[in-house]
Design a protein around this motif. Structure first.
Motif, PDB file in Angstrom:
ATOM      1  N   LEU A 295      30.702  48.108  42.609  1.00  0.00           N
ATOM      2  CA  LEU A 295      31.326  47.918  41.558  1.00  0.00           C
ATOM      3  C   LEU A 295      33.135  48.018  41.639  1.00  0.00           C
ATOM      4  O   LEU A 295      33.837  47.286  41.300  1.00  0.00           O
ATOM      5  CB  LEU A 295      31.112  48.573  40.195  1.00  0.00           C
ATOM      6  CG  LEU A 295      31.875  48.508  38.905  1.00  0.00           C
ATOM      7  CD1 LEU A 295      31.704  47.077  38.339  1.00  0.00           C
ATOM      8  CD2 LEU A 295      31.408  49.527  37.935  1.00  0.00           C
ATOM      9  N   THR A 296      33.236  49.246  42.107  1.00  0.00           N
ATOM     10  CA  THR A 296      34.706  49.726  42.518  1.00  0.00           C
ATOM     11  C   THR A 296      34.953  48.505  43.434  1.00  0.00           C
ATOM     12  O   THR A 296      36.329  48.177  43.257  1.00  0.00           O
ATOM     13  CB  THR A 296      34.836  50.889  43.111  1.00  0.00           C
ATOM     14  OG1 THR A 296      34.345  51.889  41.932  1.00  0.00           O
ATOM     15  CG2 THR A 296      36.384  51.328  43.367  1.00  0.00           C
ATOM     16  N   ALA A 297      34.561  48.341  44.388  1.00  0.00           N
ATOM     17  CA  ALA A 297      34.961  47.298  45.414  1.00  0.00           C
ATOM     18  C   ALA A 297      35.152  45.839  44.713  1.00  0.00           C
ATOM     19  O   ALA A 297      36.441  45.249  45.050  1.00  0.00           O
ATOM     20  CB  ALA A 297      34.256  47.211  46.503  1.00  0.00           C
ATOM     21  N   ALA A 298      34.496  45.269  43.880  1.00  0.00           N
ATOM     22  CA  ALA A 298      34.708  44.282  43.342  1.00  0.00           C
ATOM     23  C   ALA A 298      35.871  44.211  42.255  1.00  0.00           C
ATOM     24  O   ALA A 298      36.597  43.190  42.150  1.00  0.00           O
ATOM     25  CB  ALA A 298      33.278  43.720  42.536  1.00  0.00           C
ATOM     26  N   LEU A 299      36.128  45.479  41.681  1.00  0.00           N
ATOM     27  CA  LEU A 299      37.146  45.502  40.702  1.00  0.00           C
ATOM     28  C   LEU A 299      38.636  45.478  41.551  1.00  0.00           C
ATOM     29  O   LEU A 299      39.438  44.460  41.168  1.00  0.00           O
ATOM     30  CB  LEU A 299      37.263  46.750  40.054  1.00  0.00           C
ATOM     31  CG  LEU A 299      36.332  47.059  38.996  1.00  0.00           C
ATOM     32  CD1 LEU A 299      36.047  48.523  38.575  1.00  0.00           C
ATOM     33  CD2 LEU A 299      36.544  45.951  37.781  1.00  0.00           C
ATOM     34  N   ILE A 300      38.556  46.072  42.558  1.00  0.00           N
ATOM     35  CA  ILE A 300      39.585  46.085  43.666  1.00  0.00           C
ATOM     36  C   ILE A 300      39.949  44.455  43.993  1.00  0.00           C
ATOM     37  O   ILE A 300      40.994  43.934  44.006  1.00  0.00           O
ATOM     38  CB  ILE A 300      39.501  46.833  44.701  1.00  0.00           C
ATOM     39  CG1 ILE A 300      39.612  48.492  44.235  1.00  0.00           C
ATOM     40  CG2 ILE A 300      40.742  46.820  45.546  1.00  0.00           C
ATOM     41  CD1 ILE A 300      39.011  49.453  45.201  1.00  0.00           C
ATOM     42  N   ALA A 301      38.817  44.053  44.298  1.00  0.00           N
ATOM     43  CA  ALA A 301      39.037  42.598  45.139  1.00  0.00           C
ATOM     44  C   ALA A 301      39.456  41.501  44.046  1.00  0.00           C
ATOM     45  O   ALA A 301      40.240  40.744  44.172  1.00  0.00           O
ATOM     46  CB  ALA A 301      37.487  42.164  45.606  1.00  0.00           C
ATOM     47  N   ALA A 302      38.944  41.753  42.635  1.00  0.00           N
ATOM     48  CA  ALA A 302      39.433  40.867  41.557  1.00  0.00           C
ATOM     49  C   ALA A 302      40.788  40.975  41.411  1.00  0.00           C
ATOM     50  O   ALA A 302      41.509  40.046  41.190  1.00  0.00           O
ATOM     51  CB  ALA A 302      38.526  40.954  40.475  1.00  0.00           C
ATOM     52  N   THR A 303      41.497  42.119  41.484  1.00  0.00           N
ATOM     53  CA  THR A 303      42.793  42.230  41.056  1.00  0.00           C
ATOM     54  C   THR A 303      43.831  41.856  42.435  1.00  0.00           C
ATOM     55  O   THR A 303      44.653  41.429  42.239  1.00  0.00           O
ATOM     56  CB  THR A 303      42.973  43.868  40.956  1.00  0.00           C
ATOM     57  OG1 THR A 303      42.389  44.170  39.645  1.00  0.00           O
ATOM     58  CG2 THR A 303      44.736  44.074  40.711  1.00  0.00           C
ATOM     59  N   ARG A 304      43.113  42.181  43.687  1.00  0.00           N
ATOM     60  CA  ARG A 304      44.023  41.831  44.803  1.00  0.00           C
ATOM     61  C   ARG A 304      44.010  40.447  45.124  1.00  0.00           C
ATOM     62  O   ARG A 304      45.052  39.896  45.513  1.00  0.00           O
ATOM     63  CB  ARG A 304      43.524  42.551  46.076  1.00  0.00           C
ATOM     64  CG  ARG A 304      43.965  42.442  47.332  1.00  0.00           C
ATOM     65  CD  ARG A 304      43.732  43.624  48.051  1.00  0.00           C
ATOM     66  NE  ARG A 304      44.756  43.611  49.319  1.00  0.00           N
ATOM     67  CZ  ARG A 304      44.445  43.143  50.470  1.00  0.00           C
ATOM     68  NH1 ARG A 304      43.421  43.202  50.957  1.00  0.00           N
ATOM     69  NH2 ARG A 304      45.560  43.243  51.613  1.00  0.00           N
ATOM     70  N   TYR A 305      42.741  39.632  45.040  1.00  0.00           N
ATOM     71  CA  TYR A 305      42.804  38.296  45.308  1.00  0.00           C
ATOM     72  C   TYR A 305      43.202  37.246  44.473  1.00  0.00           C
ATOM     73  O   TYR A 305      43.285  36.203  44.724  1.00  0.00           O
ATOM     74  CB  TYR A 305      41.491  38.124  46.565  1.00  0.00           C
ATOM     75  CG  TYR A 305      41.515  39.041  47.599  1.00  0.00           C
ATOM     76  CD1 TYR A 305      42.485  38.717  48.618  1.00  0.00           C
ATOM     77  CD2 TYR A 305      40.605  40.052  47.840  1.00  0.00           C
ATOM     78  CE1 TYR A 305      42.493  39.252  49.644  1.00  0.00           C
ATOM     79  CE2 TYR A 305      40.720  40.880  48.914  1.00  0.00           C
ATOM     80  CZ  TYR A 305      41.649  40.432  49.740  1.00  0.00           C
ATOM     81  OH  TYR A 305      41.398  41.269  50.915  1.00  0.00           O
ATOM     82  N   TYR A 306      42.992  37.722  43.222  1.00  0.00           N
ATOM     83  CA  TYR A 306      42.961  36.665  42.065  1.00  0.00           C
ATOM     84  C   TYR A 306      43.988  37.520  40.916  1.00  0.00           C
ATOM     85  O   TYR A 306      43.638  37.946  39.947  1.00  0.00           O
ATOM     86  CB  TYR A 306      41.652  36.779  41.316  1.00  0.00           C
ATOM     87  CG  TYR A 306      40.804  36.220  42.355  1.00  0.00           C
ATOM     88  CD1 TYR A 306      40.694  34.762  42.859  1.00  0.00           C
ATOM     89  CD2 TYR A 306      39.748  36.867  42.664  1.00  0.00           C
ATOM     90  CE1 TYR A 306      39.911  34.540  43.917  1.00  0.00           C
ATOM     91  CE2 TYR A 306      38.898  36.659  43.829  1.00  0.00           C
ATOM     92  CZ  TYR A 306      38.811  35.471  44.351  1.00  0.00           C
ATOM     93  OH  TYR A 306      38.254  34.960  45.296  1.00  0.00           O
ATOM     94  N   PRO A 307      45.353  37.622  41.458  1.00  0.00           N
ATOM     95  CA  PRO A 307      46.402  38.173  40.582  1.00  0.00           C
ATOM     96  C   PRO A 307      46.804  37.660  39.015  1.00  0.00           C
ATOM     97  O   PRO A 307      47.189  38.331  38.338  1.00  0.00           O
ATOM     98  CB  PRO A 307      47.430  38.101  41.430  1.00  0.00           C
ATOM     99  CG  PRO A 307      47.366  37.052  42.176  1.00  0.00           C
ATOM    100  CD  PRO A 307      46.071  36.894  42.595  1.00  0.00           C
TER     101      PRO A 307
END
Length: 195
Positions: free
Chosen positions: A60-72
């Protein structure tokens, strides 16, 4: 000596970002075969869609970080925002994100909600497990709870947890109620009167 340099670079990059794209990993490790080997060895955790995470992060944490990082252009929303703010303990399958309805986005990690630009309000940058994520603030998340389940258990659980976390911001809730066409403030006032 050549093998230790990419490993050190990989560890530094994962420590700094938490998640990396396959393109970033190729620049660190040299090839997609090396990425596959690192994943098989447990040094990387594949999230899907060409994104890999540090094995020290929960999915979950990894997906949250990915959402913010790659889809600003996205903001974490809906049930996911409630979970981030500890206003719900529902299970999350995909990360809920809001984007402007004039845009389009498809990704296996995300459950995309296309909404009016004027409703994309209340965005905050929150430190989550040591990484920054873009998410609606707690009051806006309450509005999300109301939209998901008006007058139902998801909303009332979120409202009770919100009240237990500190002083409510009635002004902000009133503003969001007007824009989102929700009725959170009335329920908040009734909850406070009953207490």
């Amino acid at each position: 000596m050549v093998e230790t340099q990419p490993k050190d670079s990989l560890e530094r990059a994962l420590s700094r970002h938490g998640v990396l794209s396959s393109t970033e990993l190729v620049s660190i490790l040299g090839s997609r075969v090396a990425i596959k080997r690192k994943a098989e060895a447990g040094a990387l955790f594949p999230l899907g869609s060409g994104i890999y995470a540090s094995p020290s992060l929960d999915p979950l944490t990894a997906a949250l970080i990915a959402a913010t990082r790659y889809y600003p252009g996205c903001v974490i929303s809906n049930l996911t925002a409630l979970v981030v703010h500890k206003l719900s303990d529902e299970a999350i399958g995909k990360i809920d994100v809001d984007i402007d309805k004039s845009r389009d986005l498809k990704n296996r990690l995300l459950k995309v909600h296309r909404i009016s630009r004027r409703k994309i309000i209340g965005i905050t940058i929150l430190k989550y497990e040591g990484h920054s994520i873009r998410v609606y603030d707690r009051e806006r998340a309450l509005g999300e709870a109301y939209l998901i389940d008006p007058g139902g258990p998801v909303f009332f659980k979120a409202l009770k947890r919100y009240l237990s976390q500190g002083k409510p911001d009635a002004g902000r809730i009133k503003r969001y109620d007007r824009i989102l066409k929700t009725n959170v403030l009335l329920h908040l006032q009734q909850e406070l009167a009953d207490a």
